[in-house]
Design an enzyme around this catalytic site. Structure first.
Site, PDB file in Angstrom:
ATOM      1  N   ALA A 173       1.125  -1.496   0.047  1.00 42.15           N
ATOM      2  CA  ALA A 173       0.266  -0.083   0.331  1.00 42.15           C
ATOM      3  C   ALA A 173       0.909   0.797   0.403  1.00 42.15           C
ATOM      4  CB  ALA A 173      -0.741  -0.279   1.375  1.00 42.15           C
TER       5      ALA A 173
ATOM      6  N   ALA B 247       4.223   8.879  -9.076  1.00 35.08           N
ATOM      7  CA  ALA B 247       3.477   8.818  -7.779  1.00 35.08           C
ATOM      8  C   ALA B 247       4.519   8.735  -6.125  1.00 35.08           C
ATOM      9  CB  ALA B 247       2.173   7.916  -7.552  1.00 35.08           C
TER      10      ALA B 247
ATOM     11  N   LYS C 118      14.013  -1.027 -18.545  1.00 35.33           N
ATOM     12  CA  LYS C 118      14.026  -0.422 -17.613  1.00 35.33           C
ATOM     13  C   LYS C 118      15.089  -0.391 -16.420  1.00 35.33           C
ATOM     14  CE  LYS C 118      11.075   2.336 -14.384  1.00 35.33           C
ATOM     15  NZ  LYS C 118      12.177   3.519 -14.194  1.00 35.33           N
TER      16      LYS C 118
HETATM   17  N1  LIG Z   1       7.310   5.197  -7.111  1.00 37.36           N
HETATM   18  C1  LIG Z   1       6.818   5.896  -8.184  1.00 37.36           C
HETATM   19  O1  LIG Z   1       6.592   6.526  -8.843  1.00 37.36           O
HETATM   20  C2  LIG Z   1       6.910   4.732  -9.249  1.00 37.36           C
HETATM   21  C3  LIG Z   1       7.504   3.407  -8.556  1.00 37.36           C
HETATM   22  N2  LIG Z   1       7.672   2.275  -9.412  1.00 37.36           N
HETATM   23  C4  LIG Z   1       8.549   0.865  -8.828  1.00 37.36           C
HETATM   24  O2  LIG Z   1       6.759   0.489  -7.907  1.00 37.36           O
HETATM   25  C5  LIG Z   1       7.330  -0.480  -6.942  1.00 37.36           C
HETATM   26  C6  LIG Z   1       6.765  -0.128  -5.711  1.00 37.36           C
HETATM   27  O3  LIG Z   1       7.237   1.420  -5.542  1.00 37.36           O
HETATM   28  P1  LIG Z   1       6.401   2.569  -4.595  1.00 37.36           P
HETATM   29  O4  LIG Z   1       5.268   2.154  -4.425  1.00 37.36           O
HETATM   30  O5  LIG Z   1       6.306   3.291  -5.275  1.00 37.36           O
HETATM   31  O6  LIG Z   1       7.339   1.982  -2.967  1.00 37.36           O
HETATM   32  P2  LIG Z   1       6.561   2.023  -1.598  1.00 37.36           P
HETATM   33  O7  LIG Z   1       7.633   2.136  -0.196  1.00 37.36           O
HETATM   34  O8  LIG Z   1       5.452   2.984  -1.747  1.00 37.36           O
HETATM   35  O9  LIG Z   1       5.330   1.226  -0.747  1.00 37.36           O
HETATM   36  C7  LIG Z   1       6.060  -0.391  -0.963  1.00 37.36           C
HETATM   37  C8  LIG Z   1       4.338  -1.148   0.141  1.00 37.36           C
HETATM   38  O10 LIG Z   1       4.949  -1.848   0.154  1.00 37.36           O
HETATM   39  C9  LIG Z   1       4.661  -2.198   1.729  1.00 37.36           C
HETATM   40  N3  LIG Z   1       5.505  -2.681   2.010  1.00 37.36           N
HETATM   41  C10 LIG Z   1       6.456  -3.762   2.477  1.00 37.36           C
HETATM   42  N4  LIG Z   1       6.888  -4.893   3.676  1.00 37.36           N
HETATM   43  C11 LIG Z   1       5.388  -5.300   2.789  1.00 37.36           C
HETATM   44  C12 LIG Z   1       4.978  -6.470   3.463  1.00 37.36           C
HETATM   45  N5  LIG Z   1       5.551  -7.126   4.325  1.00 37.36           N
HETATM   46  N6  LIG Z   1       3.353  -6.593   3.657  1.00 37.36           N
HETATM   47  C13 LIG Z   1       2.959  -5.692   2.881  1.00 37.36           C
HETATM   48  N7  LIG Z   1       3.203  -4.465   2.513  1.00 37.36           N
HETATM   49  C14 LIG Z   1       4.549  -4.500   2.281  1.00 37.36           C
HETATM   50  C15 LIG Z   1       5.683  -1.023   1.714  1.00 37.36           C
HETATM   51  O11 LIG Z   1       4.929  -0.317   3.121  1.00 37.36           O
HETATM   52  P3  LIG Z   1       5.839   0.550   4.064  1.00 37.36           P
HETATM   53  O12 LIG Z   1       5.426   1.203   3.912  1.00 37.36           O
HETATM   54  O13 LIG Z   1       4.465   0.007   6.193  1.00 37.36           O
HETATM   55  O14 LIG Z   1       6.576  -0.049   4.740  1.00 37.36           O
HETATM   56  C16 LIG Z   1       5.145   0.241   0.951  1.00 37.36           C
HETATM   57  O15 LIG Z   1       3.739   0.731   1.628  1.00 37.36           O
HETATM   58  C17 LIG Z   1       9.192  -0.568  -6.247  1.00 37.36           C
HETATM   59  O16 LIG Z   1       9.355  -1.288  -7.801  1.00 37.36           O
HETATM   60  C18 LIG Z   1       9.151   0.985  -7.268  1.00 37.36           C
HETATM   61  O17 LIG Z   1      10.559   0.902  -7.975  1.00 37.36           O
HETATM   62  C19 LIG Z   1       7.764   2.475 -10.993  1.00 37.36           C
HETATM   63  C20 LIG Z   1       7.415   3.248 -11.729  1.00 37.36           C
HETATM   64  C21 LIG Z   1       7.353   4.227 -10.331  1.00 37.36           C
HETATM   65  C1  LIG Z   2      13.761   7.054 -13.565  1.00 40.81           C
HETATM   66  C2  LIG Z   2      14.321   6.846 -12.614  1.00 40.81           C
HETATM   67  C3  LIG Z   2      15.564   7.144 -12.453  1.00 40.81           C
HETATM   68  C4  LIG Z   2      13.559   8.836 -12.390  1.00 40.81           C
HETATM   69  O1  LIG Z   2      14.290   8.973 -10.485  1.00 40.81           O
HETATM   70  C5  LIG Z   2      13.586   6.056 -11.533  1.00 40.81           C
HETATM   71  O2  LIG Z   2      13.174   5.196 -12.178  1.00 40.81           O
HETATM   72  C6  LIG Z   2      14.140   5.746 -10.084  1.00 40.81           C
HETATM   73  O3  LIG Z   2      14.308   7.026  -9.659  1.00 40.81           O
HETATM   74  O4  LIG Z   2      14.147   4.357 -10.221  1.00 40.81           O
END
Ligand SMILES: NC(=O)C1=CN([C@@H]2O[C@H](COP(=O)(O)OP(=O)(O)OC[C@H]3O[C@@H](n4cnc5c(N)ncnc54)[C@H](OP(=O)(O)O)[C@@H]3O)[C@@H](O)[C@H]2O)C=CC1
Ligand SMILES: CC(C)(CO)C(=O)C(=O)O
Length: 309
Positions: free
Chosen positions: A13, A136, A195
């Site tokens: 989440a 996000a 990527k």
């Molecule tokens: N944010 C972005 O714009 C982008 C992100 N990504 C990729 O998407 C993926 C997610 O990123 P993002 O959403 O930013 O990461 P976040 O850290 O915001 O979200 C990850 C979530 O996973 C939860 N989590 C961790 N351990 C557990 C567990 N054991 N059980 C349940 N939930 C758990 C965390 O909870 P808690 O916070 O409580 O630890 C947190 O809410 C990553 O691989 C990232 O690189 C790709 C493109 C864009």
């Molecule tokens: C593309 C880039 C480098 C943008 O910040 C990214 O995916 C990250 O920060 O993990």
């Protein structure tokens, strides 16, 4: 056969998981978010929902359905996994007994190597992978901002060979609450590899130089290292028969650094916040692939080891 109104759950989440859950909720197709623990659940309940903000501003409180593993009272047939790569194994293991043997599991995250681990744990699951450039971030634990629009692609993992075109269409539709749009591709591995390559060439350098993405382009030493990182990735890609996957890679890396000039990379943000990073599933994955065929990637390796400290 899957249905577009199938009972989806979202694991993770954070920014991306909450983004999908928010738009699904707004579209009238709630996807319950599975929270990490009781403490998260209490915090969410105290707040009374998730604060959702679009790039234009104006936060709205959404009463998204949430639960923790112990509250799951039905089995999971469709799961969207949005945890960071390094937390996925633990997160999914906590709900493994609720996941149906032949469940659809879609991994929406950066990095590579998690799908192979999940395949061992769920030999009959329909495993898919997705890659997004939607942007996000979390202002607070349950306050997210949809900062930038992007594209999302998904497709079956190479170990999932029995999905019909109909199933793919229905999964794509279920995962595309407006304005999010998930497009099916036959070669998701190529998109994820590219990527990964871009992340290998930018993220560890932003940690080394403690700088924003765009500042790498103004730093001659970083620019030189970036070019060498890319040369190493191209060398490995050629050896793996993936030369066409990395065409014009250096150009793309420069473009991404320029387009995201003001960003602190996700890896730098994790380091600065004292959190663990996705490095083992980004540069670490690349190094494992290289070592399995006897290739050394010296500069990637030295940047990988800066995370040992
Ligand atoms: N944010 C972005 O714009 C982008 C992100 N990504 C990729 O998407 C993926 C997610 O990123 P993002 O959403 O930013 O990461 P976040 O850290 O915001 O979200 C990850 C979530 O996973 C939860 N989590 C961790 N351990 C557990 C567990 N054991 N059980 C349940 N939930 C758990 C965390 O909870 P808690 O916070 O409580 O630890 C947190 O809410 C990553 O691989 C990232 O690189 C790709 C493109 C864009
Ligand atoms: C593309 C880039 C480098 C943008 O910040 C990214 O995916 C990250 O920060 O993990």
């Amino acid at each position: 056969m899957t249905k577009s109104d199938a009972n989806w759950h979202i694991l993770g989440a954070g920014a991306i998981g909450s983004l999908w859950a928010s738009y699904a909720y707004k579209a009238g197709r709630a996807m319950p978010l599975i929270l990490k623990d009781n403490e998260s659940l209490k915090q969410y309940q105290t707040q009374g929902g998730l604060l959702f903000e679009s790039a234009a501003g104006g936060a709205e409180m959404l009463p998204l359905p949430v639960c923790i593993a112990a509250q799951l009272n039905q089995s999971i047939s469709h799961l969207l996994v949005c945890t960071k790569a390094q937390h996925t194994e633990a997160a999914i293991t906590a709900i493994a007994d609720k996941i149906e043997d032949d469940a659809y599991i879609v991994l929406l995250q950066n990095g590579l190597g998690v799908a192979e681990k999940l395949r061992q744990q769920f030999p009959k699951a329909r495993l898919l992978q997705a890659s997004t450039t939607e942007g996000a971030f979390r202002k607070d634990r349950f306050h997210i901002v949809h900062a930038g629009r992007g594209e999302t692609f998904f497709g079956p993992h190479r170990s999932t060979q029995d999905l019909s075109p109909d199933e793919i269409t229905q999964l794509a539709s279920a995962l595309s609450p407006a304005p999010l749009q998930v497009t099916a591709t036959e070669n998701i591995e190529k998109i994820l590899w590219r990527k990964l390559a871009v992340n290998c060439a930018i993220n560890p350098l932003t940690v080394k130089y403690r700088c924003r993405n765009g500042e790498l382009l103004d730093n001659p030493a970083a620019l030189q290292e970036m070019a060498t990182l890319v040369d190493e990735i191209v060398l490995l890609s050629k050896a793996l028969g993936r030369e066409s996957w990395v065409e014009k890679l250096l150009e793309q890396v420069h473009q991404v650094a320029a387009n995201t000039a003001l960003n602190r990379s996700s890896m730098l943000q994790d380091i600065e916040a004292g959190r663990d990073t996705e490095i083992s599933f980004i540069t670490g994955y690349l190094l494992k692939k290289a070592s399995s065929i006897g290739i050394e990637l010296t500069v990637n390796e030295s940047l990988f080891h800066q995370f040992d400290k």
